[in-house]
Design a protein around this motif. Structure first.
Motif, short mmCIF file in Angstrom:
data_model
loop_
_atom_site.label_atom_id
_atom_site.label_comp_id
_atom_site.label_asym_id
_atom_site.label_seq_id
_atom_site.Cartn_x
_atom_site.Cartn_y
_atom_site.Cartn_z
N GLY A 14 -3.95 -0.73 -8.37
CA GLY A 14 -3.92 -0.65 -6.91
C GLY A 14 -4.50 -1.86 -6.21
O GLY A 14 -3.84 -2.51 -5.39
N MET A 40 -4.09 4.01 -5.46
CA MET A 40 -5.08 3.37 -4.61
C MET A 40 -6.51 3.49 -5.15
O MET A 40 -7.38 2.72 -4.76
N LEU A 46 -5.54 -1.98 2.94
CA LEU A 46 -5.81 -1.30 1.67
C LEU A 46 -6.81 -0.16 1.86
O LEU A 46 -6.64 0.94 1.33
N MET A 60 -7.90 3.13 -0.37
CA MET A 60 -8.56 2.43 -1.47
C MET A 60 -9.91 3.06 -1.77
O MET A 60 -10.62 3.51 -0.86
N THR A 74 0.83 -1.21 0.00
CA THR A 74 0.00 0.00 0.00
C THR A 74 0.86 1.25 0.00
O THR A 74 0.54 2.24 -0.69
#
Length: 403
Positions: free
Chosen positions: A170, A164, A205, A210, A157
């Motif tokens: 990502g 992301m 994440l 994310m 990450t």
């Protein structure tokens, strides 16, 4: 984009300086988070006492264990000593070094999960092949994989921060390797470890930025997958049926849960007294591992269970607090590792407690820091050492000194 690159460059510069830093001085309590030390220490010591209490009858009544009442106590104490020594050694390692080793540790974990599936190499216990025999002890790779997954997901990450919000660059790469790990775990089978590792990886994440829509899509897919795993697996269907109504078949699929609930009922507010459990006398299976909380409930009552819950709540809260402090200090990787550790301890303890109380279907997950098991205790102690190292480095940065 430029701001992110500058932040990452600053982080690399700061972390690189840590490689030549002097070893931290453990003799100064003010250098460490005392709430982490006290809560983790209390859970470890309480676990040692309760493992002994829960396992006396099993050890004394079996020739396999030499009819020695203290068999599990001695082994658990040895595991705990080894874990604490390993933790002290790990505490000396800079967080930057863990970031560099993270991909290799993750690969090593995958290799171990593959090796444990090889016939006549992995050890079968109760229909599951989860252990590698190493002479006098057994190694459970899935316990180490939880730590390796947290370290690798945080590293991934951190490296992919600019992407992301992209599914292809990502989310998809990490999701692919985690699902492969999940496939290996389901072959053992170890569905509980699969749930915990997925929670760690995808939780990191999400905390790393994310896309919210991707996360919601992941939640929907995970729910569908969970239903599919139950639908196409006979023994999982039986566990769900036993969970929904354990009293319909108390001597069959509802046996474990029904006796766990009896233990909770007998304990009432303050328990029947330490050592006074009836359920641990060959009624409640895995009393010193998966169902240790049920023995705590019977012997120490609601009060004892609440002490355990509060201690875990404090420990998880400190994980996220240390992570937030690292974010303020622009230490992205340590922040994600600390919060990943919080997710791990929080999710696994919640599942174990939920299973013991009949809130979740029966699942073979131990109570972190407390249940009997060498691999689990070792992984937990090493993980706490890394958490304390992150906190120590945070404090050095705040003081304007090199960590």
């Amino acid at each position: 984009m430029k701001a992110i690159e500058q932040a990452l460059g600053w982080l690399r510069h700061r972390a690189g300086a840590a490689d030549g830093a002097p070893a931290p001085r453990l003799g100064q309590p003010r250098e460490l988070d005392l709430l982490v030390l006290w809560s983790a220490g209390a859970l470890l010591l309480m676990g040692l006492v309760m493992v002994f209490s829960a396992s006396i009858a099993t050890a004394e009544g079996s020739r396999v264990f030499g009819n020695q009442p203290a068999y599990f106590l001695i082994r658990h104490a040895v595991f705990l000593a080894v874990g604490l020594i390993a933790g002290i050694m790990v505490f000396q390692v800079p967080v930057r070094a863990w970031q560099e080793m993270a991909p290799w540790l993750f690969i090593a974990g995958v290799v171990l999960l593959l090796v444990v599936l090889i016939p006549h190499v992995g050890r079968d216990v109760n229909g599951a092949r989860r252990w590698l025999p190493l002479g006098v002890v057994n190694l459970q790779p899935s316990e180490l994989m939880k730590l390796f997954a947290a370290l690798y997901a945080a590293d991934y990450t951190t490296r992919k921060l600019p992407y992301m919000h992209s599914f292809k660059r990502g989310f998809a790469p990490l999701a692919s390797v985690i699902l492969f790990v999940g496939f290996l775990l389901l072959k053992e089978p170890d569905f509980g470890a699969f749930v915990v590792i997925c929670s760690i990886a995808f939780g990191i994440l999400f905390l790393g930025g994310m896309n919210g829509r991707l996360f919601m899509l992941l939640a929907v897919v995970a729910t569908i997958g969970f239903i599919g795993l139950i639908t196409f697996s006979e023994y999982r269907r039986q566990r769900i049926l036993g969970f929904m109504d354990p009293w319909s078949d108390p001597l069959g699929k509802g046996y474990q849960l029904s006796h766990a609930l009896i233990a909770f009922g007998r304990g009432e507010w303050f328990g029947v007294g330490l050592g006074g459990s009836i359920e641990k006398l060959f009624y409640l299976p895995e009393a010193h591992t998966d169902f240790l909380l049920a023995v705590i409930a019977e012997e120490l009552g609601f009060a004892g269970v609440m002490v355990v819950v509060v201690l875990f709540a404090v420990l998880v809260q400190r994980c996220f607090a240390i992570g937030r402090q690292a974010i303020v200090l622009e230490r992205t990787y340590p922040a994600l590792v600390a919060q990943g550790i919080g997710i791990w301890l929080g999710v696994q303890s919640f599942i174990n407690m939920g299973v013991n109380m009949g809130l979740l279907p029966t699942k073979g997950l131990t109570l972190p820091l407390m249940s009997f098991g060498g691999s689990g205790i070792l992984a937990n102690c090493v993980t706490l050492a890394i958490l304390l190292r992150i906190d120590w480095e945070n404090r050095q940065v705040m003081r304007g000194t090199q960590p």
